[in-house]
Design a protein around this motif. Sequence first.
Motif, PDB file in Angstrom:
ATOM      1  N   VAL A 283       0.851  -1.197   0.000  1.00 34.16           N
ATOM      2  CA  VAL A 283       0.000   0.000   0.000  1.00 34.16           C
ATOM      3  C   VAL A 283       0.886   1.248   0.000  1.00 34.16           C
ATOM      4  O   VAL A 283       1.856   1.336   0.764  1.00 34.16           O
ATOM      5  CB  VAL A 283      -0.926   0.036   1.236  1.00 34.16           C
ATOM      6  CG1 VAL A 283      -1.772   1.301   1.233  1.00 34.16           C
ATOM      7  CG2 VAL A 283      -1.821  -1.192   1.266  1.00 34.16           C
ATOM      8  N   SER A 284       0.578   2.214  -0.870  1.00 38.00           N
ATOM      9  CA  SER A 284       1.280   3.495  -0.869  1.00 38.00           C
ATOM     10  C   SER A 284       0.310   4.575  -1.325  1.00 38.00           C
ATOM     11  O   SER A 284      -0.836   4.287  -1.716  1.00 38.00           O
ATOM     12  CB  SER A 284       2.511   3.450  -1.781  1.00 38.00           C
ATOM     13  OG  SER A 284       2.121   3.256  -3.129  1.00 38.00           O
ATOM     14  N   ALA A 285       0.771   5.827  -1.312  1.00 35.61           N
ATOM     15  CA  ALA A 285      -0.092   6.941  -1.720  1.00 35.61           C
ATOM     16  C   ALA A 285       0.766   8.105  -2.196  1.00 35.61           C
ATOM     17  O   ALA A 285       1.957   8.188  -1.888  1.00 35.61           O
ATOM     18  CB  ALA A 285      -0.990   7.376  -0.563  1.00 35.61           C
ATOM     19  N   MET A 286       0.144   9.011  -2.950  1.00 38.43           N
ATOM     20  CA  MET A 286       0.827  10.220  -3.395  1.00 38.43           C
ATOM     21  C   MET A 286      -0.197  11.334  -3.590  1.00 38.43           C
ATOM     22  O   MET A 286      -1.394  11.080  -3.731  1.00 38.43           O
ATOM     23  CB  MET A 286       1.598   9.980  -4.700  1.00 38.43           C
ATOM     24  CG  MET A 286       0.720   9.652  -5.902  1.00 38.43           C
ATOM     25  SD  MET A 286       1.650   9.547  -7.449  1.00 38.43           S
ATOM     26  CE  MET A 286       1.976  11.288  -7.737  1.00 38.43           C
ATOM     27  N   GLN A 287       0.295  12.575  -3.606  1.00 41.24           N
ATOM     28  CA  GLN A 287      -0.614  13.718  -3.754  1.00 41.24           C
ATOM     29  C   GLN A 287       0.149  14.919  -4.302  1.00 41.24           C
ATOM     30  O   GLN A 287       1.302  15.166  -3.937  1.00 41.24           O
ATOM     31  CB  GLN A 287      -1.233  14.080  -2.403  1.00 41.24           C
ATOM     32  CG  GLN A 287      -2.341  15.119  -2.495  1.00 41.24           C
ATOM     33  CD  GLN A 287      -3.249  15.085  -1.286  1.00 41.24           C
ATOM     34  OE1 GLN A 287      -3.082  14.279  -0.392  1.00 41.24           O
ATOM     35  NE2 GLN A 287      -4.234  15.955  -1.256  1.00 41.24           N
TER      36      GLN A 287
END
Length: 307
Positions: A283-287
């Motif tokens: 699981v990862s995320a970016m913005q």
Amino acid sequence: MALQKEQWLSDIQENLFKDNAIIARATNHDGFVNYKTVHVPQAGANPTISKNITSFPASITQRTDSELTYSMDTYYVQPIHIEAGQETAFLSYDKRMSILNQHISTLEDVLVNNALYKWAPSGATRQVRTTGTAVGTALAPSATGTRNAITLADILKAKSILDSENVPAAGRVLLLPSDMYNAQLLAIADVYQAQSYGTSALPSGVVTRIHGFDVMIRSTVVVYDNTATPVIKAVADSGTPSSAAATDNLGALAYHPNFVAKAMGSTDVFITEQVAEYYGSIVSAMQLFGASKMRTSQVGVVAIVQA
């Protein structure tokens, strides 16, 4: 001896995060977040006004406009491995949802920390130094010694600067570090009494109103150095200075939302299921996010800096 029962609660005690309601008190440029750079046109000087002209034709000039630009940054949440079996099947709480919530909340903290750094003004004309009694409370993370407490006169001086620049009175915000508010501002009898009697129908996140400012608090705001004209210190992801020093000074921001901006994209979450070599999911995320003052002159924003 008989075996004793063990009980695992179905709720995990989540990490705590800062109050980030302040990010809504800014000009909204979210619609531009997919562009690398935002250009904000700056009007040139006001025209000269003459009275009772007797000579014609009048002199003709042109207005020279300029622009302020700010760019988007991409923020990445480092991937987290969720192992199948041990970390999913045998837990009494939803670890995946806990990790996703933690990703988003941590990301929001970092974005707001960086926004406040970019909103903070520089230069002596944009700063008010605190003038109260020297106290050892409400210090920057690595600071030692004492600093002058904030006073109502300091807030009034920040108001006067905004007044002199014709900044709208309605909607002004004073964002204080929570330690400065709790240990110093509430120590002022008039402020304490006003809080004791309570307030009604205040906007979300506003704790009181002082000299026309909606007062909001956050555990960290900004930190300045101890030079003759304090300079804003670069912020680490935690919101503390990236190069902390014993002489650091806390700063508060007095501003109008029309004079600061933020461009915030949606949070993109990436989940790769059942990765063979990891025996689980990743699981990862970016913005995308950007923030800036709205004027090159820094009008509309004043810092109250400890002395």
